[in-house]
Motif scaffolding. Structure first.
Motif, PDB file in Angstrom:
ATOM      1  N   ARG A  67     -15.790  11.317   2.411  1.00  0.00           N
ATOM      2  CA  ARG A  67     -15.696  12.723   1.984  1.00  0.00           C
ATOM      3  C   ARG A  67     -16.477  12.979   0.695  1.00  0.00           C
ATOM      4  O   ARG A  67     -16.497  14.112   0.201  1.00  0.00           O
ATOM      5  CB  ARG A  67     -14.235  13.126   1.779  1.00  0.00           C
ATOM      6  CG  ARG A  67     -13.442  13.168   3.084  1.00  0.00           C
ATOM      7  CD  ARG A  67     -12.017  13.616   2.884  1.00  0.00           C
ATOM      8  NE  ARG A  67     -11.203  13.172   3.997  1.00  0.00           N
ATOM      9  CZ  ARG A  67     -11.029  13.856   5.138  1.00  0.00           C
ATOM     10  NH1 ARG A  67     -11.604  15.017   5.296  1.00  0.00           N
ATOM     11  NH2 ARG A  67     -10.283  13.344   6.107  1.00  0.00           N
ATOM     12  N   ARG A 126      -4.721   7.755  -1.152  1.00  0.00           N
ATOM     13  CA  ARG A 126      -4.428   9.096  -0.642  1.00  0.00           C
ATOM     14  C   ARG A 126      -4.036   9.042   0.831  1.00  0.00           C
ATOM     15  O   ARG A 126      -3.211   9.807   1.292  1.00  0.00           O
ATOM     16  CB  ARG A 126      -5.665   9.964  -0.827  1.00  0.00           C
ATOM     17  CG  ARG A 126      -5.546  11.297  -0.166  1.00  0.00           C
ATOM     18  CD  ARG A 126      -6.515  12.268  -0.750  1.00  0.00           C
ATOM     19  NE  ARG A 126      -7.606  12.546   0.161  1.00  0.00           N
ATOM     20  CZ  ARG A 126      -8.298  13.676   0.141  1.00  0.00           C
ATOM     21  NH1 ARG A 126      -8.029  14.610  -0.754  1.00  0.00           N
ATOM     22  NH2 ARG A 126      -9.284  13.884   0.971  1.00  0.00           N
ATOM     23  N   HIS A 176     -17.115   7.035  -0.336  1.00  0.00           N
ATOM     24  CA  HIS A 176     -16.079   7.495   0.591  1.00  0.00           C
ATOM     25  C   HIS A 176     -16.691   8.553   1.520  1.00  0.00           C
ATOM     26  O   HIS A 176     -17.581   9.298   1.108  1.00  0.00           O
ATOM     27  CB  HIS A 176     -14.921   8.090  -0.223  1.00  0.00           C
ATOM     28  CG  HIS A 176     -13.786   8.542   0.618  1.00  0.00           C
ATOM     29  ND1 HIS A 176     -13.641   9.849   1.020  1.00  0.00           N
ATOM     30  CD2 HIS A 176     -12.744   7.861   1.145  1.00  0.00           C
ATOM     31  CE1 HIS A 176     -12.531   9.951   1.758  1.00  0.00           C
ATOM     32  NE2 HIS A 176     -11.969   8.753   1.842  1.00  0.00           N
ATOM     33  N   HIS A 195       0.871  -1.183   0.000  1.00  0.00           N
ATOM     34  CA  HIS A 195       0.000   0.000   0.000  1.00  0.00           C
ATOM     35  C   HIS A 195       0.909   1.235   0.000  1.00  0.00           C
ATOM     36  O   HIS A 195       1.905   1.279   0.731  1.00  0.00           O
ATOM     37  CB  HIS A 195      -0.878   0.039   1.245  1.00  0.00           C
ATOM     38  CG  HIS A 195      -1.873  -1.090   1.327  1.00  0.00           C
ATOM     39  ND1 HIS A 195      -3.071  -0.978   2.010  1.00  0.00           N
ATOM     40  CD2 HIS A 195      -1.850  -2.346   0.829  1.00  0.00           C
ATOM     41  CE1 HIS A 195      -3.737  -2.121   1.918  1.00  0.00           C
ATOM     42  NE2 HIS A 195      -3.014  -2.972   1.206  1.00  0.00           N
TER      43      HIS A 195
END
Ligand code: FAD
Length: 312
Positions: A160, A113, A158, A83
């Motif tokens: 956000r 991210r 997600h 990752h």
């Protein structure tokens, strides 16, 4: 072995009708590392399609993570996926990290991210010389050379994303940027996974053929419910919570064995439904323990003998 890609492994994986894969976390100390290696050896016998190693937000365990992921590539028969998270890193640091993985024989990266360290729901601040969104990092990694890239997807969106349409658009942007597959956030309602797949196909039939790998985790105690909810980003569905609470009983002491058995049953049911719905792979969060995942796999009919015979 490490020249192979995850997508290739999913296409050509012999032995199981639906391959499985497992996720490990970087251990914090030497004792944790010994335990991880015991777990790795147990899974190795079951021939997962790949194994992934998470990355601590901001790189707190960076050196150990890179070293152990490299050892997975060189000292086992497994295909490791590292990752790679953008949070807290400049682009130059991210390039150098990718270089360290490449030097260790790692070519498969799950590009993310990351969340603000300490508080995943806190305000996101881009590193002044870093990237804003994961699709930019996918492009950077692809430009660096022959890397096979996966990304994250979110069956319920997600946290956000203002809505599912926005969420799907940006997932498709990551696939168009060169990601070959996605691994989902963990979920307990298979319908959310199926709708995610449908949304991607509807928006972009070409990108929609790329594997969407579902992530799951057997719950083994009421304590792991909280961890599961963090990983799902949402409370457990009421019906699942009720099953676990019923198993715990009403006495002063929780019936730990009954909760564990119910957690394994729930994970087995979810996995079986995913197999029936044509999931390309089952990706298990293990928390560096083999037992619970192995039990689910056994319930589903996976065994070292089965795949060894089929591979031979
Ligand atoms: P992005 O794809 O950048 O998306 C973030 C948000 O921005 C989304 O709401 C998206 O819709 C939106 N967005 C994207 N592009 C745009 C744009 N151009 N304009 C406007 N909005 C946009 N975290 C770790 O720290 N370490 C790990 O090892 C790790 N492993 C994970 C593994 C899996 C399978 C999953 C599902 C998550 C993992 N995470 C990990 C958590 C992950 O880093 C967070 O969920 C993070 O908040 C989102 O990462 P992303 O790569 O999906 O971000």
């Amino acid at each position: 072995m490490t020249g192979e890609s995850v997508a290739q492994r999913l296409r050509e994986h012999p032995g199981y009708r639906v391959p499985f894969s497992v996720e490990f976390n970087p251990p914090r100390d030497a004792a944790g590392e010994s335990r991880l290696w015991r777990t790795v050896r147990e899974f190795e016998c079951l021939h997962p399609a790949f194994v992934s190693m998470t990355y601590g937000a901001g790189g707190s365990t960076k050196d150990r993570t890179v070293r152990i992921t490299g050892e997975l590539a060189t000292q086992t028969t497994l295909l490791p996926v590292a990752h790679l998270t953008a949070v807290g890193h400049s682009i130059a640091e991210l390039r150098s990290l990718v270089g360290s993985y490449a030097d260790s024989g790692i070519r498969n990266l799950l590009v993310l991210r990351g969340d603000p360290p300490g508080d995943p729901l806190g305000e996101w601040r881009r590193h002044p010389e870093g990237v804003e969104y994961a699709d930019e990092l996918v492009r950077i990694v692809r430009d660096l050379g022959d890397f096979q890239v996966g990304v994250a997807s979110f069956p319920q969106g997600h946290h956000r994303s203002p809505d599912l349409a926005h969420d799907t658009r940006h997932l498709v942007a990551k696939l168009r940027a060169g990601a070959e597959y996605s691994i989902t956030q963990m979920f307990f309602d298979v319908e959310h996974y199926l709708r995610l797949r449908d949304r991607v196909v509807a928006l972009d039939p070409v990108e929609g053929v790329k594997p969407v790998i579902p992530e799951l985790m057997p719950i083994t105690s009421l304590r792991t419910v909280r961890r599961a909810e963090e990983l799902c980003g949402r409370p457990l569905p009421a019906a699942i919570r009720a099953r676990l609470e019923r198993a715990a009983g009403t006495g002063p002491v929780e019936d730990a064995a009954a909760v564990r058995a119910e957690g394994i049953r729930i994970a087995t049911e979810i996995a079986q439904r995913l197999i029936d719905e044509g999931a390309p792979c089952l990706h298990f969060i293990t928390l560096n323990f083999a037992k619970a995942t192995s039990e689910v796999l056994t319930n589903l009919g996976y065994s070292a003998h089965q795949t060894t015979t089929a591979v031979a």
